[in-house]
Each structure stands twice: as C-alpha cells, then as structure tokens.
Design a protein around this motif. Structure first.
Motif, PDB file in Angstrom:
ATOM      1  N   ALA A   1     -28.114 -36.231  14.794  1.00 50.49           N
ATOM      2  CA  ALA A   1     -26.911 -36.539  14.023  1.00 50.49           C
ATOM      3  C   ALA A   1     -26.530 -37.986  14.304  1.00 50.49           C
ATOM      4  CB  ALA A   1     -25.769 -35.621  14.417  1.00 50.49           C
ATOM      5  N   LEU A   2     -25.897 -38.624  13.318  1.00 50.50           N
ATOM      6  CA  LEU A   2     -25.388 -39.981  13.532  1.00 50.50           C
ATOM      7  C   LEU A   2     -23.985 -39.893  14.100  1.00 50.50           C
ATOM      8  CD1 LEU A   2     -26.574 -41.888  10.356  1.00 50.50           C
ATOM      9  CD2 LEU A   2     -27.504 -41.992  12.661  1.00 50.50           C
ATOM     10  N   ASP A   3     -23.751 -40.678  15.126  1.00 49.00           N
ATOM     11  CA  ASP A   3     -22.448 -40.724  15.794  1.00 49.00           C
ATOM     12  C   ASP A   3     -22.010 -42.176  15.832  1.00 49.00           C
ATOM     13  OD1 ASP A   3     -21.118 -38.483  16.542  1.00 49.00           O
ATOM     14  OD2 ASP A   3     -21.816 -38.464  18.611  1.00 49.00           O
ATOM     15  N   GLY A   4     -21.368 -42.635  14.782  1.00 48.68           N
ATOM     16  CA  GLY A   4     -20.946 -44.027  14.756  1.00 48.68           C
ATOM     17  C   GLY A   4     -22.128 -44.974  14.708  1.00 48.68           C
ATOM     18  N   GLU A   5     -22.304 -45.746  15.768  1.00 48.22           N
ATOM     19  CA  GLU A   5     -23.349 -46.776  15.808  1.00 48.22           C
ATOM     20  C   GLU A   5     -24.686 -46.278  16.327  1.00 48.22           C
ATOM     21  OE1 GLU A   5     -21.950 -50.181  17.918  1.00 48.22           O
ATOM     22  OE2 GLU A   5     -20.161 -50.353  16.704  1.00 48.22           O
ATOM     23  N   HIS A   6     -24.786 -44.997  16.680  1.00 50.20           N
ATOM     24  CA  HIS A   6     -26.016 -44.476  17.257  1.00 50.20           C
ATOM     25  C   HIS A   6     -26.292 -43.067  16.764  1.00 50.20           C
ATOM     26  CE1 HIS A   6     -25.878 -47.838  20.008  1.00 50.20           C
ATOM     27  NE2 HIS A   6     -24.646 -47.497  20.338  1.00 50.20           N
ATOM     28  N   ALA A   7     -27.564 -42.704  16.841  1.00 47.47           N
ATOM     29  CA  ALA A   7     -27.937 -41.311  16.617  1.00 47.47           C
ATOM     30  C   ALA A   7     -27.857 -40.595  17.963  1.00 47.47           C
ATOM     31  CB  ALA A   7     -29.346 -41.225  16.051  1.00 47.47           C
ATOM     32  N   ARG A   8     -27.737 -39.296  17.884  1.00 48.31           N
ATOM     33  CA  ARG A   8     -27.746 -38.478  19.093  1.00 48.31           C
ATOM     34  C   ARG A   8     -28.466 -37.176  18.777  1.00 48.31           C
ATOM     35  NH1 ARG A   8     -24.320 -34.223  18.596  1.00 48.31           N
ATOM     36  NH2 ARG A   8     -22.688 -34.428  17.024  1.00 48.31           N
ATOM     37  N   THR A   9     -28.872 -36.490  19.824  1.00 46.25           N
ATOM     38  CA  THR A   9     -29.472 -35.182  19.614  1.00 46.25           C
ATOM     39  C   THR A   9     -28.364 -34.137  19.560  1.00 46.25           C
ATOM     40  OG1 THR A   9     -29.820 -34.905  21.986  1.00 46.25           O
ATOM     41  CG2 THR A   9     -31.666 -35.761  20.704  1.00 46.25           C
ATOM     42  N   VAL A  10     -28.547 -33.169  18.706  1.00 45.85           N
ATOM     43  CA  VAL A  10     -27.617 -32.067  18.584  1.00 45.85           C
ATOM     44  C   VAL A  10     -27.956 -31.000  19.623  1.00 45.85           C
ATOM     45  CG1 VAL A  10     -26.752 -30.285  17.009  1.00 45.85           C
ATOM     46  CG2 VAL A  10     -27.315 -32.542  16.136  1.00 45.85           C
ATOM     47  N   VAL A  11     -29.236 -30.900  19.943  1.00 45.79           N
ATOM     48  CA  VAL A  11     -29.738 -29.973  20.959  1.00 45.79           C
ATOM     49  C   VAL A  11     -30.660 -30.754  21.887  1.00 45.79           C
ATOM     50  CG1 VAL A  11     -29.591 -27.924  19.504  1.00 45.79           C
ATOM     51  CG2 VAL A  11     -31.670 -29.273  19.491  1.00 45.79           C
TER      52      VAL A  11
ATOM     53  N   ILE B   1     -35.908 -27.835  22.295  1.00 43.19           N
ATOM     54  CA  ILE B   1     -36.263 -27.235  21.013  1.00 43.19           C
ATOM     55  C   ILE B   1     -37.636 -26.592  21.107  1.00 43.19           C
ATOM     56  CG2 ILE B   1     -34.924 -28.900  19.672  1.00 43.19           C
ATOM     57  CD1 ILE B   1     -37.683 -30.182  18.927  1.00 43.19           C
ATOM     58  N   GLU B   2     -37.890 -25.702  20.193  1.00 47.10           N
ATOM     59  CA  GLU B   2     -39.237 -25.186  20.015  1.00 47.10           C
ATOM     60  C   GLU B   2     -40.052 -26.293  19.339  1.00 47.10           C
ATOM     61  OE1 GLU B   2     -40.500 -22.187  21.042  1.00 47.10           O
ATOM     62  OE2 GLU B   2     -38.582 -22.101  22.078  1.00 47.10           O
ATOM     63  N   PRO B   3     -41.356 -26.347  19.560  1.00 50.35           N
ATOM     64  CA  PRO B   3     -42.168 -27.381  18.916  1.00 50.35           C
ATOM     65  C   PRO B   3     -41.936 -27.434  17.409  1.00 50.35           C
ATOM     66  CG  PRO B   3     -43.455 -26.248  20.559  1.00 50.35           C
ATOM     67  CD  PRO B   3     -42.157 -25.499  20.448  1.00 50.35           C
ATOM     68  N   ASP B   4     -41.771 -28.656  16.900  1.00 51.78           N
ATOM     69  CA  ASP B   4     -41.465 -28.873  15.488  1.00 51.78           C
ATOM     70  C   ASP B   4     -42.047 -30.231  15.088  1.00 51.78           C
ATOM     71  OD1 ASP B   4     -40.282 -29.458  13.003  1.00 51.78           O
ATOM     72  OD2 ASP B   4     -38.383 -28.510  13.555  1.00 51.78           O
ATOM     73  N   GLU B   5     -42.991 -30.211  14.192  1.00 52.56           N
ATOM     74  CA  GLU B   5     -43.665 -31.439  13.764  1.00 52.56           C
ATOM     75  C   GLU B   5     -42.696 -32.467  13.192  1.00 52.56           C
ATOM     76  OE1 GLU B   5     -46.940 -32.493  13.986  1.00 52.56           O
ATOM     77  OE2 GLU B   5     -47.185 -30.758  15.304  1.00 52.56           O
ATOM     78  N   ARG B   6     -41.603 -32.018  12.603  1.00 53.50           N
ATOM     79  CA  ARG B   6     -40.630 -32.949  12.034  1.00 53.50           C
ATOM     80  C   ARG B   6     -40.002 -33.833  13.107  1.00 53.50           C
ATOM     81  NH1 ARG B   6     -36.414 -29.667   9.452  1.00 53.50           N
ATOM     82  NH2 ARG B   6     -36.856 -28.419  11.278  1.00 53.50           N
TER      83      ARG B   6
ATOM     84  N   VAL C   1     -34.833 -36.558   8.566  1.00 50.80           N
ATOM     85  CA  VAL C   1     -36.059 -35.777   8.748  1.00 50.80           C
ATOM     86  C   VAL C   1     -35.761 -34.435   9.421  1.00 50.80           C
ATOM     87  CG1 VAL C   1     -38.266 -35.721   9.992  1.00 50.80           C
ATOM     88  CG2 VAL C   1     -37.571 -37.787   8.802  1.00 50.80           C
ATOM     89  N   ALA C   2     -34.889 -34.434  10.425  1.00 53.88           N
ATOM     90  CA  ALA C   2     -34.601 -33.214  11.190  1.00 53.88           C
ATOM     91  C   ALA C   2     -33.099 -33.120  11.492  1.00 53.88           C
ATOM     92  CB  ALA C   2     -35.423 -33.199  12.474  1.00 53.88           C
ATOM     93  N   PRO C   3     -32.286 -32.798  10.482  1.00 58.26           N
ATOM     94  CA  PRO C   3     -30.829 -32.795  10.663  1.00 58.26           C
ATOM     95  C   PRO C   3     -30.321 -31.757  11.662  1.00 58.26           C
ATOM     96  CG  PRO C   3     -31.415 -31.864   8.540  1.00 58.26           C
ATOM     97  CD  PRO C   3     -32.670 -32.431   9.127  1.00 58.26           C
ATOM     98  N   GLU C   4     -31.099 -30.729  11.937  1.00 61.73           N
ATOM     99  CA  GLU C   4     -30.659 -29.745  12.920  1.00 61.73           C
ATOM    100  C   GLU C   4     -30.915 -30.200  14.355  1.00 61.73           C
ATOM    101  OE1 GLU C   4     -34.510 -29.531  11.607  1.00 61.73           O
ATOM    102  OE2 GLU C   4     -32.908 -28.827  10.339  1.00 61.73           O
ATOM    103  N   VAL C   5     -31.596 -31.339  14.511  1.00 61.89           N
ATOM    104  CA  VAL C   5     -31.887 -31.883  15.846  1.00 61.89           C
ATOM    105  C   VAL C   5     -31.137 -33.183  16.093  1.00 61.89           C
ATOM    106  CG1 VAL C   5     -33.715 -32.698  17.395  1.00 61.89           C
ATOM    107  CG2 VAL C   5     -34.164 -30.783  15.847  1.00 61.89           C
TER     108      VAL C   5
END
Length: 72
Positions: free
Chosen positions: A27-37, A40-45, A21-25
């Motif tokens: 990312a998958l890191d092995g067994e978990h997702a993590r935030t890239v940032v 963020i500015e408000p983003d409905e996604r 949904v929001a690849p710029e925010v």
C-alpha cells in the motif's frame, strides 16, 4: 514455506507499481510504499513487484535467502 517482504523506506520512490501489481501485499503511505502483511504464501506477483520496483526498494526473503529482486 513462507516469504517475508520488506520495503526500504529510504529507497522507496512511491511509484505505486508494487501496489498495482499486488495490492493485498503493498500500500502507498504518503511518500513511501509499505507492506500490508509481513509474511505471505509464495506469490509470483510479489516477485514481479520486487523486480519492477524502480528503486529496488523491495526485498523478498525465504528464510535467510533473498529471492527477489532478481540479481544478474
């Protein structure tokens, strides 16, 4: 206004839905997702990603208030 996004690695199932949904925010890191940032500015996604997370591992904060996932 800035939002802060967090992924709880103990709850995350690494479904990848958030990164889809929001690849710029997110990312998958092995067994978990993590935030890239962190901030963020408000983003409905990002709200959508928190709402569709099957483990409800994502929280979006505006100041001290949790604005996602949506609570019934």
């Amino acid at each position: 206004m800035t939002w802060h996004v967090r992924v709880d690695p103990q709850l995350c199932l690494a479904s990848g839905m958030c990164a889809g949904v929001a690849p710029e925010v997110f990312a998958l890191d092995g067994e978990h997702a993590r935030t890239v940032v962190d901030a963020i500015e408000p983003d409905e996604r990002v709200l959508d990603a928190a709402d569709i997370c099957p483990a409800q591992a994502i929280t979006v904060h505006e100041g001290n208030k949790v604005i996602a996932p949506a609570r019934d």
